[in-house]
Scaffold this motif. Structure first.
Motif, PDB file in Angstrom:
ATOM      1  N   LEU A  79       0.967  -1.037  -0.025  1.00 23.17           N
ATOM      2  CA  LEU A  79       0.014   0.055  -0.022  1.00 23.17           C
ATOM      3  C   LEU A  79       1.015   1.243  -0.145  1.00 23.17           C
ATOM      4  CD1 LEU A  79      -3.055   1.093  -0.025  1.00 23.17           C
ATOM      5  CD2 LEU A  79      -2.578   1.016   2.677  1.00 23.17           C
ATOM      6  N   VAL A  80       0.931   1.978  -0.935  1.00 19.00           N
ATOM      7  CA  VAL A  80       1.603   3.319  -1.217  1.00 19.00           C
ATOM      8  C   VAL A  80       0.700   4.532  -1.233  1.00 19.00           C
ATOM      9  CG1 VAL A  80       3.496   2.025  -2.156  1.00 19.00           C
ATOM     10  CG2 VAL A  80       1.687   3.173  -3.579  1.00 19.00           C
ATOM     11  N   LYS A  81       1.307   5.731  -1.223  1.00 19.67           N
ATOM     12  CA  LYS A  81       0.657   6.901  -1.362  1.00 19.67           C
ATOM     13  C   LYS A  81       1.465   7.886  -2.175  1.00 19.67           C
ATOM     14  CE  LYS A  81      -0.043  10.781   1.687  1.00 19.67           C
ATOM     15  NZ  LYS A  81      -0.436  11.288   2.916  1.00 19.67           N
ATOM     16  N   ILE A  82       0.838   7.978  -3.318  1.00 15.21           N
ATOM     17  CA  ILE A  82       1.965   8.937  -4.434  1.00 15.21           C
ATOM     18  C   ILE A  82       1.216  10.457  -4.749  1.00 15.21           C
ATOM     19  CG2 ILE A  82       2.796   8.994  -6.620  1.00 15.21           C
ATOM     20  CD1 ILE A  82       2.514   5.544  -6.488  1.00 15.21           C
ATOM     21  N   PRO A  83       2.088  11.487  -4.744  1.00 14.03           N
ATOM     22  CA  PRO A  83       1.394  12.637  -5.180  1.00 14.03           C
ATOM     23  C   PRO A  83       1.758  12.680  -6.763  1.00 14.03           C
ATOM     24  CG  PRO A  83       3.768  13.048  -4.271  1.00 14.03           C
ATOM     25  CD  PRO A  83       3.506  11.468  -4.119  1.00 14.03           C
ATOM     26  N   GLY A  84       0.641  13.600  -7.179  1.00 13.83           N
ATOM     27  CA  GLY A  84       0.763  13.965  -8.607  1.00 13.83           C
ATOM     28  C   GLY A  84      -0.352  14.590  -9.123  1.00 13.83           C
ATOM     29  N   PHE A  85      -0.305  14.550 -10.473  1.00 11.37           N
ATOM     30  CA  PHE A  85      -1.693  15.153 -11.214  1.00 11.37           C
ATOM     31  C   PHE A  85      -2.284  13.852 -12.123  1.00 11.37           C
ATOM     32  CE2 PHE A  85       1.477  18.440 -10.373  1.00 11.37           C
ATOM     33  CZ  PHE A  85       0.848  19.508  -9.902  1.00 11.37           C
ATOM     34  N   THR A  86      -3.432  14.199 -12.126  1.00  7.99           N
ATOM     35  CA  THR A  86      -4.203  13.275 -13.043  1.00  7.99           C
ATOM     36  C   THR A  86      -4.402  13.679 -14.465  1.00  7.99           C
ATOM     37  OG1 THR A  86      -6.313  14.350 -12.416  1.00  7.99           O
ATOM     38  CG2 THR A  86      -5.713  12.521 -11.003  1.00  7.99           C
ATOM     39  N   VAL A  87      -4.120  12.501 -15.238  1.00  7.03           N
ATOM     40  CA  VAL A  87      -4.746  12.762 -16.874  1.00  7.03           C
ATOM     41  C   VAL A  87      -5.878  11.632 -17.196  1.00  7.03           C
ATOM     42  CG1 VAL A  87      -3.483  12.667 -18.902  1.00  7.03           C
ATOM     43  CG2 VAL A  87      -2.144  13.495 -17.235  1.00  7.03           C
ATOM     44  N   PRO A  88      -6.970  12.076 -17.530  1.00  7.65           N
ATOM     45  CA  PRO A  88      -7.934  10.984 -17.981  1.00  7.65           C
ATOM     46  C   PRO A  88      -7.452  10.396 -19.125  1.00  7.65           C
ATOM     47  CG  PRO A  88      -8.480  13.522 -18.440  1.00  7.65           C
ATOM     48  CD  PRO A  88      -7.116  13.607 -17.837  1.00  7.65           C
ATOM     49  N   LEU A  89      -7.782   9.079 -19.322  1.00  2.00           N
ATOM     50  CA  LEU A  89      -7.494   8.515 -20.536  1.00  2.00           C
ATOM     51  C   LEU A  89      -8.500   8.705 -21.633  1.00  2.00           C
ATOM     52  CD1 LEU A  89      -6.189   5.112 -18.950  1.00  2.00           C
ATOM     53  CD2 LEU A  89      -4.835   6.951 -19.988  1.00  2.00           C
ATOM     54  N   GLU A  90      -9.588   9.307 -21.271  1.00  2.00           N
ATOM     55  CA  GLU A  90     -10.756   9.659 -22.186  1.00  2.00           C
ATOM     56  C   GLU A  90     -10.823  11.223 -22.126  1.00  2.00           C
ATOM     57  OE1 GLU A  90     -14.457   8.245 -20.559  1.00  2.00           O
ATOM     58  OE2 GLU A  90     -13.408   6.094 -20.163  1.00  2.00           O
ATOM     59  N   ASP A  91     -10.980  11.682 -23.350  1.00  2.00           N
ATOM     60  CA  ASP A  91     -10.928  13.030 -23.485  1.00  2.00           C
ATOM     61  C   ASP A  91     -12.021  13.709 -22.869  1.00  2.00           C
ATOM     62  OD1 ASP A  91      -8.894  13.090 -25.462  1.00  2.00           O
ATOM     63  OD2 ASP A  91     -10.394  13.258 -27.105  1.00  2.00           O
ATOM     64  N   TRP A  92     -11.618  14.661 -21.857  1.00  2.24           N
ATOM     65  CA  TRP A  92     -12.633  15.757 -21.268  1.00  2.24           C
ATOM     66  C   TRP A  92     -13.311  14.965 -19.955  1.00  2.24           C
ATOM     67  CZ3 TRP A  92     -10.593  19.858 -22.556  1.00  2.24           C
ATOM     68  CH2 TRP A  92     -10.409  20.258 -23.838  1.00  2.24           C
ATOM     69  N   GLY A 142      -3.096   3.407  -2.804  1.00  2.19           N
ATOM     70  CA  GLY A 142      -3.461   2.027  -3.544  1.00  2.19           C
ATOM     71  C   GLY A 142      -1.999   0.938  -3.433  1.00  2.19           C
ATOM     72  N   VAL A 143      -2.536  -0.167  -4.007  1.00  2.00           N
ATOM     73  CA  VAL A 143      -1.259  -1.036  -4.020  1.00  2.00           C
ATOM     74  C   VAL A 143      -0.503  -1.045  -5.274  1.00  2.00           C
ATOM     75  CG1 VAL A 143      -1.090  -3.629  -4.098  1.00  2.00           C
ATOM     76  CG2 VAL A 143      -2.842  -2.793  -2.570  1.00  2.00           C
ATOM     77  N   LEU A 144       0.779  -0.701  -5.219  1.00  4.50           N
ATOM     78  CA  LEU A 144       1.625  -0.517  -6.191  1.00  4.50           C
ATOM     79  C   LEU A 144       2.205  -1.827  -6.721  1.00  4.50           C
ATOM     80  CD1 LEU A 144       3.470   1.634  -7.810  1.00  4.50           C
ATOM     81  CD2 LEU A 144       5.091   0.884  -5.978  1.00  4.50           C
ATOM     82  N   GLU A 145       2.145  -2.043  -8.249  1.00  3.80           N
ATOM     83  CA  GLU A 145       2.850  -2.953  -8.976  1.00  3.80           C
ATOM     84  C   GLU A 145       3.708  -2.303 -10.044  1.00  3.80           C
ATOM     85  OE1 GLU A 145       2.521  -6.146  -7.998  1.00  3.80           O
ATOM     86  OE2 GLU A 145       0.795  -5.729  -6.558  1.00  3.80           O
ATOM     87  N   ILE A 146       4.885  -2.989 -10.101  1.00  2.00           N
ATOM     88  CA  ILE A 146       5.851  -2.727 -11.138  1.00  2.00           C
ATOM     89  C   ILE A 146       5.885  -3.295 -12.196  1.00  2.00           C
ATOM     90  CG2 ILE A 146       8.261  -2.133 -11.503  1.00  2.00           C
ATOM     91  CD1 ILE A 146       8.681  -2.023  -8.251  1.00  2.00           C
ATOM     92  N   GLU A 147       5.058  -2.879 -13.118  1.00  2.00           N
ATOM     93  CA  GLU A 147       4.924  -3.684 -14.599  1.00  2.00           C
ATOM     94  C   GLU A 147       4.740  -2.679 -15.562  1.00  2.00           C
ATOM     95  OE1 GLU A 147       1.503  -5.874 -13.545  1.00  2.00           O
ATOM     96  OE2 GLU A 147       0.067  -4.468 -13.909  1.00  2.00           O
ATOM     97  N   MET A 148       5.175  -3.063 -16.929  1.00  2.00           N
ATOM     98  CA  MET A 148       5.127  -2.147 -17.846  1.00  2.00           C
ATOM     99  C   MET A 148       3.685  -2.293 -18.515  1.00  2.00           C
ATOM    100  SD  MET A 148       6.969   0.223 -18.986  1.00  2.00           S
ATOM    101  CE  MET A 148       8.612  -0.337 -18.619  1.00  2.00           C
ATOM    102  N   THR A 149       2.821  -1.247 -18.795  1.00  2.00           N
ATOM    103  CA  THR A 149       1.408  -1.346 -19.262  1.00  2.00           C
ATOM    104  C   THR A 149       1.560  -0.290 -20.307  1.00  2.00           C
ATOM    105  OG1 THR A 149       0.587  -1.771 -17.130  1.00  2.00           O
ATOM    106  CG2 THR A 149      -0.908  -1.025 -18.868  1.00  2.00           C
ATOM    107  N   GLN A 163      -7.261   3.041  -4.437  1.00  2.00           N
ATOM    108  CA  GLN A 163      -8.266   2.869  -3.103  1.00  2.00           C
ATOM    109  C   GLN A 163      -8.802   4.140  -2.770  1.00  2.00           C
ATOM    110  OE1 GLN A 163      -6.201   0.709   0.110  1.00  2.00           O
ATOM    111  NE2 GLN A 163      -5.941  -1.030  -1.108  1.00  2.00           N
ATOM    112  N   ARG A 164      -7.898   5.242  -2.942  1.00  2.00           N
ATOM    113  CA  ARG A 164      -8.533   6.494  -2.338  1.00  2.00           C
ATOM    114  C   ARG A 164      -7.392   7.575  -3.423  1.00  2.00           C
ATOM    115  NH1 ARG A 164      -6.931   8.825   3.271  1.00  2.00           N
ATOM    116  NH2 ARG A 164      -8.216  10.661   3.177  1.00  2.00           N
TER     117      ARG A 164
END
Length: 170
Positions: A79-92, A142-149, A163-164
């Protein structure tokens, strides 16, 4: 003229936000992470508390070979907590069950995307919808996984079962 004004305003807003979040001294010129006070190590956390992860630690993933640093590898499945900015995968989209988390405002929108070790694919658990506002920083837990997507913006080095999602702040 309007497009040029919007680009100038977007750039100015991004620079102001980075300077504001980075503090008076700011990060070194070659570091584009925000916020500067995010932890870059992997501190021990209580069982129910997420470990705070900074972008420097995420950048320790060698995305060419897929090899994470020891500190980063120790966080896989945690379980981790990462700061950042969101980018939607769908326009708008103003809310979504899937989106990207990036270290600086505007990443992936009108510029080449960051490298895979600076992109996190978030899929919210149980179909929860997260409010997305790419102009304001957030925390994602949430739970972190290291995998290329692969995403519409290219390859992503991490996935998080979200999760949040909540506004960035102390």
């Amino acid at each position: 003229m309007i497009d040029a004004s919007r680009r100038l305003l977007s750039t100015a807003a991004a620079m102001l936000l980075v300077v504001t979040l980075a503090g008076a001294g700011g990060p070194p010129a070659d570091v584009t992470e925000v916020p500067a006070n995010a932890r870059t190590d992997a501190p021990a956390a209580a069982d129910d508390e997420p470990t705070e992860v900074g972008w420097r630690l995420l950048a320790s993933l060698d995305y060419r070979t897929g090899e994470p640093s020891e500190e980063l590898a120790a966080l896989a499945g945690k379980l981790v907590k990462i700061p950042g900015f969101t980018v939607p995968l769908e326009d708008w989209a103003s809310s979504a069950t899937e989106f990207l988390l990036v270290p600086y405002v505007g990443a992936c929108i009108h510029t080449p995307p960051p490298p895979p070790n600076q992109l996190v694919y978030i899929e919210m658990e149980d179909g929860k919808r997260a409010q997305l506002d790419g102009w304001n920083p957030v925390w994602v837990e949430g739970v972190l996984e290291i995998e290329m997507t692969e995403s519409v913006y290219g390859y992503v080095g991490f996935t998080v079962s979200g999760q949040r999602v909540y506004p960035y702040g102390p």
